[in-house]
Design an enzyme around this catalytic site. Structure first.
Site, PDB file in Angstrom:
ATOM      1  CB  CYS A   1       0.728   5.664  11.827  1.00 16.45           C
ATOM      2  SG  CYS A   1       2.345   5.368  11.509  1.00 16.45           S
TER       3      CYS A   1
ATOM      4  CB  CYS B   1       8.032  -2.669  16.357  1.00 10.09           C
ATOM      5  SG  CYS B   1       9.697  -2.588  15.001  1.00 10.09           S
TER       6      CYS B   1
ATOM      7  CB  CYS C   1       3.843   7.164   3.303  1.00  7.45           C
ATOM      8  SG  CYS C   1       4.386   5.772   4.545  1.00  7.45           S
TER       9      CYS C   1
ATOM     10  CB  CYS D   1       4.374  -2.196  13.967  1.00  9.75           C
ATOM     11  SG  CYS D   1       4.318  -2.139  12.220  1.00  9.75           S
TER      12      CYS D   1
ATOM     13  CB  CYS E   1       8.436  -5.871   9.083  1.00 10.34           C
ATOM     14  SG  CYS E   1       9.950  -4.761   9.447  1.00 10.34           S
TER      15      CYS E   1
ATOM     16  CD  GLU F   1      -2.488  -1.207   2.658  1.00 10.46           C
ATOM     17  OE1 GLU F   1      -3.306  -2.031   2.501  1.00 10.46           O
ATOM     18  OE2 GLU F   1      -2.363  -0.328   3.416  1.00 10.46           O
TER      19      GLU F   1
HETATM   20  S1  SF4 Z   1       7.604  -0.306  13.130  1.00  7.60           S
HETATM   21 FE1  SF4 Z   1       6.331  -2.567  11.687  1.00  7.60          FE
HETATM   22  S2  SF4 Z   1       7.432  -1.832   9.650  1.00  7.60           S
HETATM   23 FE2  SF4 Z   1       8.830  -0.636  10.824  1.00  7.60          FE
HETATM   24  S3  SF4 Z   1      11.208  -1.853  11.370  1.00  7.60           S
HETATM   25 FE3  SF4 Z   1       9.143  -2.634  12.723  1.00  7.60          FE
HETATM   26  S4  SF4 Z   1       7.685  -4.405  12.836  1.00  7.60           S
HETATM   27 FE4  SF4 Z   1       8.643  -3.620  10.923  1.00  7.60          FE
END
Ligand code: SF4
Length: 375
Positions: free
Chosen positions: A349, A124, A113, A127, A120, A98
């Site tokens: 976000c 995190c 963005c 996230c 990923c 996206e």
């Molecule tokens: S915030 Fe999300 S997209 Fe960004 S590095 Fe951490 S896990 Fe990956």
């Protein structure tokens, strides 16, 4: 009789100037064709060799035999009531990424963005992309393809005073420094005058702190830098950003100093701080943040946590975020509260989740935990 397969066409979309020059030399053409082609692709948004009227007919025919300009396909395009636009794009293997265009300053600034990976690997804890696991790196064509699609949709970049995309932030899905070899060529195209012609200050790479690659980036490009910090003590950051166990806060801040020292003009690092209720939103956290950022030229963006199902975290109240901002202000820091944009099209976000088809064990564990929770 065995079936013959057609030779694979070279996709010109993600080629930097140097790569494009090498391509034209390889087909017996002069190097200057590279600039013409870059303009057709990135300024005009053209993907049809037949329309490239400043190339000879013979060259146009030759190009259709050996090359193509292929961007991601648009599977969804939506506009929010606040002017935010979102595209869901299908890339090579059927995965979705996206990209979101966010207007600001009465439409004078339009920030795109851009995603760098499908999913990923960094997990995190706050996230939603991290919860999907990692599928693969995007190619340079798929990364710049997001800018190309957005610009084509808004209008060609003939008028530099009225660019369809004025800023790019590498803050979508993925950690850009984990896909260095494709992100750097794409950013070179963003900066190239025959590409998107953006100044280095208007192209921002956001990292959660892959320190060796940050050092490498500083040797090659001096785009603007944003760091996803989110916590100012190692114990908490280890929990929120597991990469911190490898490159702790001190190591990361030192790398930011080295990066700024390599920039050719005066710069600041943007510190991204997702404010999570009762996790990192207290006065002591503001004091720790002020202490670790001491002497680093920086500005702070406070991002109220954007909830997603079963994250285990909550959004702080607006008042609490404003208190946090005031504590920082009292300690000598200016912090902006980033407003949530495009809520009605899931473009805020932390909602750039895409759809990752080949889900990893992490995603399976996450789904399992949801089911256990739901029981
Ligand atoms: S915030 Fe999300 S997209 Fe960004 S590095 Fe951490 S896990 Fe990956």
């Amino acid at each position: 009789m065995t079936a013959t397969t057609a030779p694979r066409l070279t996709n010109l979309l993600g080629m930097t100037r140097e790569e494009m020059e090498a391509f034209f030399l390889s087909i017996g053409e002069k190097k200057f064709r590279a600039a013409q082609m870059l303009k057709w692709i990135h300024i005009e948004g053209c993907d049809d060799f037949a329309a490239m009227t400043n190339l000879s007919k013979a060259l146009r025919t030759r190009l259709t035999e050996v090359a193509e300009i292929r961007g991601p396909s648009v599977v969804y395009e939506g506009s929010s009531s606040d002017g935010t636009r979102k595209w869901v794009l299908e890339v090579e293997d059927g995965s979705y990424v996206e990209t979101v265009l966010i207007p600001a300053d009465n439409g004078k600034r339009r920030t795109l963005c851009v995603s760098s990976q499908v999913g990923c690997s960094l997990d995190c804890s706050f996230c939603s992309t991290g919860k999907q696991g990692f599928q693969r790196n995007l190619t340079a064509a798929e990364i710049i393809g997001q800018v190309w699609v957005a610009q084509r949709s808004v209008g060609p970049r003939r008028d530099t005073a009225n660019r369809p995309v004025t800023n790019v932030v590498m803050m979508g899905m993925g950690e850009p420094l984990m896909n260095y070899d494709n992100v750097v060529p794409a950013m070179k195209l963003m900066l190239d005058d025959d590409g998107y012609g953006l100044s280095k200050r208007r192209v921002t790479l956001s990292t959660s702190g892959v320190v060796p690659m940050l050092d490498k980036l500083g040797d090659e490009l001096d785009v603007s830098l944003a760091v996803s910090l989110h916590a100012a003590n190692d114990e908490l950051r280890n929990e929120l950003v597991p990469l911190n166990r490898k490159y702790n806060i001190r190591t990361l801040i030192d790398a930011c100093h080295r990066y700024l020292a390599k920039c050719h003009d005066t710069r600041q690092v943007t510190i991204e701080y997702t404010v999570i209720k009762d996790v990192n939103d207290q006065q002591v956290h503001a004091e720790q943040l002020a202490a670790v950022l001491e002497e680093l030229p920086c500005k702070i963006n406070l991002i109220p946590f954007n909830p997603f199902p079963h994250s285990g975290y909550e959004t702080p109240s607006r008042n609490q975020v404003m208190r946090f901002q005031q504590w920082l202000y009292d300690l000598g820091y200016t912090a902006m509260i980033r407003s949530t944009r495009g809520d009605d099209i899931d473009a805020a976000c932390g909602q750039l989740v895409g759809r990752v088809k080949d889900r990893t064990k992490r995603h399976a564990r996450y789904i399992q935990s949801i089911q256990i929770d739901a029981d």
